[in-house]
Design a protein around this motif. Structure first.
Motif, PDB file in Angstrom:
ATOM      1  N   ASP A  30       0.556  -1.179  -0.147  1.00 49.53           N
ATOM      2  CA  ASP A  30      -0.104  -0.123  -0.127  1.00 49.53           C
ATOM      3  C   ASP A  30       0.836   1.372   0.047  1.00 49.53           C
ATOM      4  O   ASP A  30       0.591   2.136   0.924  1.00 49.53           O
ATOM      5  CB  ASP A  30      -0.857   0.046   1.212  1.00 49.53           C
ATOM      6  CG  ASP A  30      -2.040   1.143   1.159  1.00 49.53           C
ATOM      7  OD1 ASP A  30      -2.487   1.541  -0.076  1.00 49.53           O
ATOM      8  OD2 ASP A  30      -2.559   1.455   2.028  1.00 49.53           O
ATOM      9  N   VAL A  31       1.817   1.321  -0.931  1.00 52.59           N
ATOM     10  CA  VAL A  31       2.612   2.292  -1.141  1.00 52.59           C
ATOM     11  C   VAL A  31       2.487   3.042  -2.538  1.00 52.59           C
ATOM     12  O   VAL A  31       1.846   2.412  -3.458  1.00 52.59           O
ATOM     13  CB  VAL A  31       4.081   1.964  -0.825  1.00 52.59           C
ATOM     14  CG1 VAL A  31       4.277   1.596   0.716  1.00 52.59           C
ATOM     15  CG2 VAL A  31       4.710   1.075  -1.883  1.00 52.59           C
ATOM     16  N   GLN A  32       2.646   4.360  -2.682  1.00 58.97           N
ATOM     17  CA  GLN A  32       2.702   5.011  -3.834  1.00 58.97           C
ATOM     18  C   GLN A  32       3.877   5.247  -4.747  1.00 58.97           C
ATOM     19  O   GLN A  32       3.828   5.812  -5.828  1.00 58.97           O
ATOM     20  CB  GLN A  32       2.032   6.410  -3.389  1.00 58.97           C
ATOM     21  CG  GLN A  32       0.351   6.321  -3.126  1.00 58.97           C
ATOM     22  CD  GLN A  32      -0.551   5.505  -3.988  1.00 58.97           C
ATOM     23  OE1 GLN A  32      -0.782   5.972  -5.093  1.00 58.97           O
ATOM     24  NE2 GLN A  32      -1.035   4.564  -3.554  1.00 58.97           N
ATOM     25  N   THR A  33       4.953   4.957  -4.083  1.00 60.73           N
ATOM     26  CA  THR A  33       6.290   5.226  -4.768  1.00 60.73           C
ATOM     27  C   THR A  33       7.259   4.270  -4.079  1.00 60.73           C
ATOM     28  O   THR A  33       7.142   3.659  -3.076  1.00 60.73           O
ATOM     29  CB  THR A  33       6.492   6.760  -4.403  1.00 60.73           C
ATOM     30  OG1 THR A  33       8.288   6.763  -5.180  1.00 60.73           O
ATOM     31  CG2 THR A  33       6.867   6.729  -2.979  1.00 60.73           C
ATOM     32  N   TRP A  34       8.217   3.670  -5.002  1.00 61.54           N
ATOM     33  CA  TRP A  34       9.254   2.918  -4.614  1.00 61.54           C
ATOM     34  C   TRP A  34      10.652   3.511  -5.190  1.00 61.54           C
ATOM     35  O   TRP A  34      10.795   4.220  -6.272  1.00 61.54           O
ATOM     36  CB  TRP A  34       9.323   1.315  -5.343  1.00 61.54           C
ATOM     37  CG  TRP A  34       8.409   0.379  -4.780  1.00 61.54           C
ATOM     38  CD1 TRP A  34       7.035   0.262  -5.440  1.00 61.54           C
ATOM     39  CD2 TRP A  34       8.447  -0.032  -3.718  1.00 61.54           C
ATOM     40  NE1 TRP A  34       6.583  -0.816  -4.562  1.00 61.54           N
ATOM     41  CE2 TRP A  34       7.182  -0.791  -3.277  1.00 61.54           C
ATOM     42  CE3 TRP A  34       9.221   0.105  -2.295  1.00 61.54           C
ATOM     43  CZ2 TRP A  34       6.920  -1.613  -2.278  1.00 61.54           C
ATOM     44  CZ3 TRP A  34       9.091  -0.785  -1.465  1.00 61.54           C
ATOM     45  CH2 TRP A  34       7.716  -1.672  -1.251  1.00 61.54           C
ATOM     46  N   LYS A  35      11.667   3.356  -4.308  1.00 67.11           N
ATOM     47  CA  LYS A  35      13.096   3.689  -4.861  1.00 67.11           C
ATOM     48  C   LYS A  35      13.512   2.164  -5.295  1.00 67.11           C
ATOM     49  O   LYS A  35      13.231   1.100  -4.551  1.00 67.11           O
ATOM     50  CB  LYS A  35      14.045   4.256  -3.854  1.00 67.11           C
ATOM     51  CG  LYS A  35      13.323   5.532  -3.182  1.00 67.11           C
ATOM     52  CD  LYS A  35      14.530   6.163  -2.170  1.00 67.11           C
ATOM     53  CE  LYS A  35      14.001   7.246  -1.511  1.00 67.11           C
ATOM     54  NZ  LYS A  35      14.858   7.953  -0.458  1.00 67.11           N
ATOM     55  N   ILE A  36      14.320   2.151  -6.339  1.00 67.43           N
ATOM     56  CA  ILE A  36      14.779   1.099  -6.927  1.00 67.43           C
ATOM     57  C   ILE A  36      16.136   0.993  -7.364  1.00 67.43           C
ATOM     58  O   ILE A  36      16.482   2.021  -7.944  1.00 67.43           O
ATOM     59  CB  ILE A  36      13.796   0.770  -8.337  1.00 67.43           C
ATOM     60  CG1 ILE A  36      12.429   0.720  -8.199  1.00 67.43           C
ATOM     61  CG2 ILE A  36      14.130  -0.769  -8.725  1.00 67.43           C
ATOM     62  CD1 ILE A  36      11.624   0.778  -9.311  1.00 67.43           C
ATOM     63  N   ASN A  37      17.035   0.070  -6.680  1.00 64.43           N
ATOM     64  CA  ASN A  37      18.252  -0.115  -7.213  1.00 64.43           C
ATOM     65  C   ASN A  37      18.303  -1.096  -8.242  1.00 64.43           C
ATOM     66  O   ASN A  37      17.785  -2.291  -8.154  1.00 64.43           O
ATOM     67  CB  ASN A  37      19.213  -0.610  -5.983  1.00 64.43           C
ATOM     68  CG  ASN A  37      19.218   0.436  -4.974  1.00 64.43           C
ATOM     69  OD1 ASN A  37      19.063   1.787  -5.439  1.00 64.43           O
ATOM     70  ND2 ASN A  37      19.349   0.321  -3.729  1.00 64.43           N
ATOM     71  N   PHE A  45      13.919  -2.966  -4.005  1.00 63.63           N
ATOM     72  CA  PHE A  45      13.092  -2.000  -3.752  1.00 63.63           C
ATOM     73  C   PHE A  45      12.744  -1.738  -2.275  1.00 63.63           C
ATOM     74  O   PHE A  45      12.889  -2.447  -1.366  1.00 63.63           O
ATOM     75  CB  PHE A  45      11.510  -2.768  -4.216  1.00 63.63           C
ATOM     76  CG  PHE A  45      11.262  -2.899  -5.575  1.00 63.63           C
ATOM     77  CD1 PHE A  45      10.617  -1.997  -6.301  1.00 63.63           C
ATOM     78  CD2 PHE A  45      12.029  -3.812  -6.387  1.00 63.63           C
ATOM     79  CE1 PHE A  45      10.399  -2.163  -7.689  1.00 63.63           C
ATOM     80  CE2 PHE A  45      11.698  -4.263  -7.766  1.00 63.63           C
ATOM     81  CZ  PHE A  45      10.739  -3.393  -8.185  1.00 63.63           C
ATOM     82  N   HIS A  46      12.930  -0.276  -2.237  1.00 65.12           N
ATOM     83  CA  HIS A  46      12.927   0.161  -0.764  1.00 65.12           C
ATOM     84  C   HIS A  46      12.146   1.520  -0.660  1.00 65.12           C
ATOM     85  O   HIS A  46      11.806   1.968  -1.695  1.00 65.12           O
ATOM     86  CB  HIS A  46      14.367   0.289  -0.306  1.00 65.12           C
ATOM     87  CG  HIS A  46      15.244   1.248  -1.089  1.00 65.12           C
ATOM     88  ND1 HIS A  46      15.609   2.397  -0.461  1.00 65.12           N
ATOM     89  CD2 HIS A  46      15.742   1.011  -2.149  1.00 65.12           C
ATOM     90  CE1 HIS A  46      16.422   2.843  -1.411  1.00 65.12           C
ATOM     91  NE2 HIS A  46      16.586   2.185  -2.468  1.00 65.12           N
TER      92      HIS A  46
END
Length: 240
Positions: free
Chosen positions: A133-140, A239-240
Motif C-alpha cells: 500500500d505504497v505510492q512510490t518505490w526507490k529501486i536499485n 525495492f525500498h
C-alpha cells in the motif's frame, strides 16, 4: 503510460507474506515470456558491455557490473531513472566492500529504455505497491556478470551471508554459460535457519524474496571441465 497485468504475480507475491520467497520463470510468476519479446536479444547483450568492479577488497577480478537507480510512482505508473551517484553500503550490511563510495559504471540510456527491463521493473513495482500500500518505490538495479576460469572461482556474494537493507529483492537470470554452482540460500533472520536452497539455472528464471526477513548467500561458480571460461549473468533489483 505503460501498462502491466498483475493477476498472476499478485498470487505469487501474496505468498511472500507467509513464505517470504517465490521462485519460477517469468511465465509462471508474471505471465510474461520475456524470451519472446523483441527486445530480449538487446537486453541479453547488455551483459557484454559491463565494466570491471574496481572495489573488491578481496582483490577479485571476477565481477563486472553496471548500477542504476530509479523511482516508480503509482500516479501515472511512471518509472524515472535517477541521476547517477556512487553506491554506498554501511559495513554492518557489507563487511567486505561496505563503508566506502563505489563508483560503478552507470546503466546506459539504452538499458533504461529497454522494454524487457522496463516491463520487469513496472510489473514488480505495481504489485509490491499493492501489497505494501505504497505510492512510490526507490529501486536499485545491478547488471552483474560473475566470471570464472579454470584457475579462478567466481563469487556471486563475496561478502557472505548478509542482507541489503531493502524491502524486496529480485534475482533475474539472464544467462549461465559453462559454469556450475551458484546455489542461493535464504536464512531466517530470527531463527538463523535456512528456509530455501536453490539454483537459478536457466534464462528467464527469477527468485523474489523479502530482504527485510532473511539473509541471503550464494555459493561460488566454477568452470565446467574442459572450458576456458564461463559466467553467470544476473539482474539484481532491490525495492525500498
Amino acid at each position: 503510460m505503460e501498462t502491466v497485468s498483475n493477476d498472476k504475480l499478485m498470487k505469487s507475491i501474496l505468498n511472500l507474506k507467509n513464505e517470504r520467497f517465490v521462485i519460477g520463470d517469468s511465465n509462471e510468476l508474471l505471465d510474461i515470456d520475456f524470451l519472446s519479446m523483441p527486445d530480449w536479444s538487446e537486453f541479453k547483450n547488455f551483459w557484454n558491455n559491463l565494466e570491471i568492479d574496481k572495489y573488491m577488497n578481496d582483490g577479485g577480478s571476477y565481477r563486472y557490473r553496471r548500477f542504476g537507480k530509479f523511482k516508480w510512482f503509482a500516479d501515472g505508473n511512471k518509472l524515472e531513472q535517477q541521476p547517477h551517484v556512487p553506491y554506498y553500503q554501511p559495513l554492518y550490511f557489507n563487511p567486505l566492500n561496505g563503508g566506502m563510495n563505489r563508483y560503478f559504471a552507470p546503466v546506459t540510456e539504452n538499458m533504461a529504455n529497454n522494454q524487457v527491463f522496463r516491463t520487469l521493473l513496472l510489473e514488480l513495482a505495481n504489485n509490491y505497491g499493492e501489497i505494501e500500500d505504497v505510492q512510490t518505490w526507490k529501486i536499485n538495479t545491478y547488471f552483474n556478470r560473475i566470471l570464472a576460469r579454470p584457475n579462478m572461482q567466481g563469487l556471486p556474494v563475496p561478502e557472505g551471508k548478509h542482507r541489503d537493507g531493502v524491502k524486496f529483492s529480485c534475482l533475474f537470470m539472464t544467462d549461465k554459460i559453462n559454469v556450475s554452482g551458484g546455489e542461493t540460500t535464504l536464512i531466517d533472520i530470527m531463527h538463523q535457519k535456512p528456509i530455501f536452497n536453490g539454483t537459478l539455472e536457466k534464462q528467464n528464471q527469477m527468485l523474489i524474496f523479502r530482504d527485510d526477513t532473511v539473509f541471503h548467500d550464494t555459493t561460488p561458480i566454477e568452470v565446467i571441465s574442459g572450458c576456458n571460461y564461463g559466467y553467470r549473468d544476473l539482474l539484481v533489483i532491490e525495492f525500498h
